[in-house]
Scaffold this motif. Structure first.
Motif, PDB file in Angstrom:
ATOM      1  N   ALA A  68       0.835  -1.204   0.000  1.00  0.00           N
ATOM      2  CA  ALA A  68       0.000   0.000   0.000  1.00  0.00           C
ATOM      3  C   ALA A  68       0.870   1.255   0.000  1.00  0.00           C
ATOM      4  O   ALA A  68       0.604   2.209  -0.737  1.00  0.00           O
ATOM      5  N   ALA A  69       1.917   1.242   0.816  1.00  0.00           N
ATOM      6  CA  ALA A  69       2.829   2.396   0.860  1.00  0.00           C
ATOM      7  C   ALA A  69       3.521   2.597  -0.484  1.00  0.00           C
ATOM      8  O   ALA A  69       3.673   3.731  -0.946  1.00  0.00           O
ATOM      9  N   GLN A  70       3.933   1.519  -1.103  1.00  0.00           N
ATOM     10  CA  GLN A  70       4.592   1.630  -2.406  1.00  0.00           C
ATOM     11  C   GLN A  70       3.624   2.137  -3.473  1.00  0.00           C
ATOM     12  O   GLN A  70       3.994   2.967  -4.306  1.00  0.00           O
ATOM     13  N   LEU A  71       2.388   1.658  -3.436  1.00  0.00           N
ATOM     14  CA  LEU A  71       1.396   2.119  -4.415  1.00  0.00           C
ATOM     15  C   LEU A  71       1.032   3.586  -4.215  1.00  0.00           C
ATOM     16  O   LEU A  71       0.678   4.275  -5.172  1.00  0.00           O
ATOM     17  N   ALA A  72       1.124   4.071  -2.986  1.00  0.00           N
ATOM     18  CA  ALA A  72       0.767   5.463  -2.681  1.00  0.00           C
ATOM     19  C   ALA A  72       1.963   6.401  -2.744  1.00  0.00           C
ATOM     20  O   ALA A  72       1.810   7.613  -2.529  1.00  0.00           O
ATOM     21  N   ASP A  73       3.121   5.889  -3.060  1.00  0.00           N
ATOM     22  CA  ASP A  73       4.342   6.696  -3.082  1.00  0.00           C
ATOM     23  C   ASP A  73       4.184   7.870  -4.052  1.00  0.00           C
ATOM     24  O   ASP A  73       3.943   7.662  -5.246  1.00  0.00           O
ATOM     25  N   PRO A  74       4.328   9.096  -3.561  1.00  0.00           N
ATOM     26  CA  PRO A  74       4.147  10.270  -4.427  1.00  0.00           C
ATOM     27  C   PRO A  74       5.184  10.370  -5.549  1.00  0.00           C
ATOM     28  O   PRO A  74       4.971  11.097  -6.513  1.00  0.00           O
ATOM     29  N   ARG A  75       6.268   9.616  -5.468  1.00  0.00           N
ATOM     30  CA  ARG A  75       7.283   9.638  -6.535  1.00  0.00           C
ATOM     31  C   ARG A  75       6.865   8.794  -7.738  1.00  0.00           C
ATOM     32  O   ARG A  75       7.469   8.906  -8.795  1.00  0.00           O
ATOM     33  N   ARG A  76       5.829   7.994  -7.559  1.00  0.00           N
ATOM     34  CA  ARG A  76       5.352   7.161  -8.674  1.00  0.00           C
ATOM     35  C   ARG A  76       4.434   7.981  -9.568  1.00  0.00           C
ATOM     36  O   ARG A  76       3.532   8.656  -9.081  1.00  0.00           O
ATOM     37  N   PHE A  77       4.636   7.885 -10.852  1.00  0.00           N
ATOM     38  CA  PHE A  77       3.755   8.619 -11.766  1.00  0.00           C
ATOM     39  C   PHE A  77       2.353   8.007 -11.770  1.00  0.00           C
ATOM     40  O   PHE A  77       1.377   8.681 -12.069  1.00  0.00           O
ATOM     41  N   ASP A  78       2.261   6.737 -11.430  1.00  0.00           N
ATOM     42  CA  ASP A  78       0.971   6.042 -11.427  1.00  0.00           C
ATOM     43  C   ASP A  78       0.476   5.751 -10.010  1.00  0.00           C
ATOM     44  O   ASP A  78      -0.260   4.802  -9.783  1.00  0.00           O
ATOM     45  N   ARG A  79       0.868   6.594  -9.065  1.00  0.00           N
ATOM     46  CA  ARG A  79       0.513   6.336  -7.673  1.00  0.00           C
ATOM     47  C   ARG A  79      -1.005   6.283  -7.500  1.00  0.00           C
ATOM     48  O   ARG A  79      -1.762   6.907  -8.260  1.00  0.00           O
ATOM     49  N   LEU A  80      -1.420   5.538  -6.494  1.00  0.00           N
ATOM     50  CA  LEU A  80      -2.844   5.412  -6.194  1.00  0.00           C
ATOM     51  C   LEU A  80      -3.197   6.251  -4.980  1.00  0.00           C
ATOM     52  O   LEU A  80      -2.375   6.443  -4.080  1.00  0.00           O
ATOM     53  N   THR A  81      -4.421   6.718  -4.944  1.00  0.00           N
ATOM     54  CA  THR A  81      -4.913   7.434  -3.772  1.00  0.00           C
ATOM     55  C   THR A  81      -5.333   6.409  -2.723  1.00  0.00           C
ATOM     56  O   THR A  81      -5.486   5.210  -3.020  1.00  0.00           O
ATOM     57  N   ALA A  82      -5.548   6.892  -1.506  1.00  0.00           N
ATOM     58  CA  ALA A  82      -6.019   5.995  -0.445  1.00  0.00           C
ATOM     59  C   ALA A  82      -7.360   5.374  -0.831  1.00  0.00           C
ATOM     60  O   ALA A  82      -7.614   4.194  -0.559  1.00  0.00           O
ATOM     61  N   ALA A  83      -8.202   6.140  -1.501  1.00  0.00           N
ATOM     62  CA  ALA A  83      -9.503   5.611  -1.939  1.00  0.00           C
ATOM     63  C   ALA A  83      -9.323   4.491  -2.962  1.00  0.00           C
ATOM     64  O   ALA A  83     -10.025   3.467  -2.904  1.00  0.00           O
TER      65      ALA A  83
END
Length: 115
Positions: A68-83
């Motif tokens: 979850a932390a990796q998916l929400a990482d702001p450095r990712r161009f495809d990051r996911l929101t908490a929702a």
């Protein structure tokens, strides 16, 4: 207290063994517990399984948090929101936020899930 908690976590409970597909298809069959007649042996084996399932759950939750932390990482161009993470993991948004923070803490402290 943290020291005893981490030493408990390092204990390796009984391995979770996969059951043959024929046995798993039988709803009365559960890790061969139904075949144990001795109540003492049944308690011992059931306790081993309980500890193994708890350890597996704890470890899986840590892996979920790191992911979850990796998916929400702001450095990712495809990051996911908490929702987005909540929807994907079938969590509430608040729980997803807590899991992202937990995962960030694990990553920040250099801990690998299950340590």
């Amino acid at each position: 207290m943290a020291e005893s908690e981490s030493s408990q976590r390092r204990l390796r409970p009984a391995p979770l063994l996969f059951e043959p597909s024929e046995a798993a298809a039988d709803p009365e069959h559960f890790f061969d517990l139904e075949s144990i007649d001795d109540p003492g042996a049944l308690l011992d084996r059931a306790t081993e399984l309980t500890l193994a399932f708890r350890a597996a759950t704890d470890r899986a939750v840590e892996f979920q948090a790191v992911a979850a932390a990796q998916l929400a990482d702001p450095r990712r161009f495809d990051r996911l929101t908490a929702a987005d993470i909540a929807e994907r993991a079938q969590w509430t948004e608040d729980y997803a936020k807590k899991m992202v923070e937990f995962g960030r803490d694990l990553l920040r402290n250099g801990r690998t899930p299950g340590e």
